[in-house]
Design a protein around this motif. Structure first.
Motif, PDB file in Angstrom:
ATOM      1  N   MET A 148       0.841  -1.174   0.000  1.00 37.57           N
ATOM      2  CA  MET A 148       0.000   0.000   0.000  1.00 37.57           C
ATOM      3  C   MET A 148       0.888   1.239   0.000  1.00 37.57           C
ATOM      4  N   ALA A 149       0.524   2.231  -0.789  1.00 39.17           N
ATOM      5  CA  ALA A 149       1.276   3.474  -0.854  1.00 39.17           C
ATOM      6  C   ALA A 149       0.739   4.450   0.186  1.00 39.17           C
ATOM      7  N   THR A 150       1.610   5.351   0.598  1.00 40.01           N
ATOM      8  CA  THR A 150       1.248   6.366   1.574  1.00 40.01           C
ATOM      9  C   THR A 150       1.573   7.729   0.991  1.00 40.01           C
ATOM     10  N   LEU A 151       0.643   8.655   1.140  1.00 36.37           N
ATOM     11  CA  LEU A 151       0.890  10.039   0.775  1.00 36.37           C
ATOM     12  C   LEU A 151       1.407  10.720   2.032  1.00 36.37           C
ATOM     13  N   ILE A 152       2.627  11.242   1.959  1.00 37.74           N
ATOM     14  CA  ILE A 152       3.238  11.935   3.088  1.00 37.74           C
ATOM     15  C   ILE A 152       3.318  13.411   2.739  1.00 37.74           C
ATOM     16  N   ALA A 153       2.901  14.251   3.640  1.00 42.67           N
ATOM     17  CA  ALA A 153       3.055  15.692   3.492  1.00 42.67           C
ATOM     18  C   ALA A 153       3.796  16.201   4.722  1.00 42.67           C
ATOM     19  N   ILE A 154       4.817  17.000   4.495  1.00 41.80           N
ATOM     20  CA  ILE A 154       5.568  17.583   5.600  1.00 41.80           C
ATOM     21  C   ILE A 154       5.527  19.096   5.412  1.00 41.80           C
ATOM     22  N   PHE A 188       5.472  16.949  -0.533  1.00 38.62           N
ATOM     23  CA  PHE A 188       4.542  15.832  -0.699  1.00 38.62           C
ATOM     24  C   PHE A 188       5.275  14.694  -1.373  1.00 38.62           C
ATOM     25  N   MET A 189       5.084  13.464  -0.869  1.00 42.99           N
ATOM     26  CA  MET A 189       5.669  12.276  -1.494  1.00 42.99           C
ATOM     27  C   MET A 189       4.645  11.149  -1.482  1.00 42.99           C
ATOM     28  N   VAL A 190       4.624  10.369  -2.539  1.00 35.76           N
ATOM     29  CA  VAL A 190       3.889   9.111  -2.549  1.00 35.76           C
ATOM     30  C   VAL A 190       4.954   8.039  -2.389  1.00 35.76           C
ATOM     31  N   VAL A 191       4.873   7.293  -1.283  1.00 35.61           N
ATOM     32  CA  VAL A 191       5.906   6.334  -0.897  1.00 35.61           C
ATOM     33  C   VAL A 191       5.276   4.975  -0.658  1.00 35.61           C
ATOM     34  N   GLU A 192       5.956   3.918  -1.084  1.00 32.68           N
ATOM     35  CA  GLU A 192       5.475   2.570  -0.806  1.00 32.68           C
ATOM     36  C   GLU A 192       5.454   2.333   0.695  1.00 32.68           C
ATOM     37  N   ALA A 193       4.490   1.545   1.162  1.00 30.53           N
ATOM     38  CA  ALA A 193       4.265   1.348   2.596  1.00 30.53           C
ATOM     39  C   ALA A 193       5.476   0.786   3.323  1.00 30.53           C
TER      40      ALA A 193
END
Length: 163
Positions: free
Chosen positions: A1-7, A119-124
Motif C-alpha cells: 500500500m502506498a502512503t501520501l506523506i506531506a511535511i 509531498f511524497m507518494v511512498v510505498e508502505a
C-alpha cells in the motif's frame, strides 16, 4: 500500500531543500518515493508547485495526479491540459475518496502564506525511512494511506498493466 506523506515547513525554502534530499536518498535507494512535489505559498498567498516525477513512464500522469490533488486541496489549477476521461476519473477518485477529510483540513491549515510543504507518494515499506531521513529539516508530518485498490489503479495508469 502506498502512503501520501506531506511535511509542512514554516518557511518557503525548506520544502525545496528537503525534496532535493529525498531525491538524493532515492538515488541511493534509502527511500523509494514514487513521486515528489513541493508546494510553496508566498507571502501574498500565491501557490507555487514543483514536481519531480517517477523516472519510468507516467511523468505526465503524476503531473495530473498532483494537479488534481492540489486543485482539490488548495483550489490551485496546476495543469492547463485536458485530462483523458479514464485517467481523470481515476485521479478524481484518488483525490476525493483516498484522502480523508481530516488530512485535507490539516494540510490546508498547515500551508499558510510564507510556508511550504513537501509531498511524497511512498510505498508502505518505506514511509518511516523517508520521514526519518528528512527529520533534520523539521516540519510537521502528515500521512494518509492510499487504499490498495486505488494504488493498483494508479500504478496501472502510470506503467501499463503488468500482465
Amino acid at each position: 500500500m502506498a502512503t501520501l506523506i506531506a511535511i509542512g515547513y514554516p518557511d518557503e525554502t525548506t520544502a525545496t531543500a528537503a525534496s532535493q534530499e529525498a531525491s538524493r536518498l532515492a538515488k541511493d535507494l534509502i527511500i523509494q518515493p514514487d513521486a515528489i512535489a513541493v508546494i510553496t505559498r508566498d507571502n501574498e498567498g500565491k501557490y507555487h508547485v514543483t514536481t519531480n516525477h517517477h523516472a519510468v513512464g507516467g511523468g505526465a500522469t503524476w503531473g495530473m495526479f498532483w494537479g488534481l490533488l492540489f486543485g482539490m486541496l488548495f483550489f490551485v489549477p496546476v495543469l492547463g491540459m485536458a485530462v483523458g476521461a479514464g485517467l481523470g476519473a481515476l485521479t478524481g477518485k484518488i483525490a476525493k475518496n483516498a484522502i480523508n477529510k481530516d488530512f485535507q483540513e490539516r494540510i490546508r491549515d498547515e500551508l499558510k502564506p510564507g510556508t511550504s510543504a513537501l509531498f511524497m507518494v511512498v510505498e508502505a515499506v518505506t514511509p518511516d525511512k523517508a520521514v526519518e531521513a528528512l527529520s533534520k529539516y523539521g516540519g510537521t508530518v502528515l500521512k494518509s494511506s492510499l487504499p490498495k485498490e486505488t494504488e493498483e489503479e494508479l500504478q496501472e495508469a502510470l506503467h501499463g498493466s503488468q500482465g
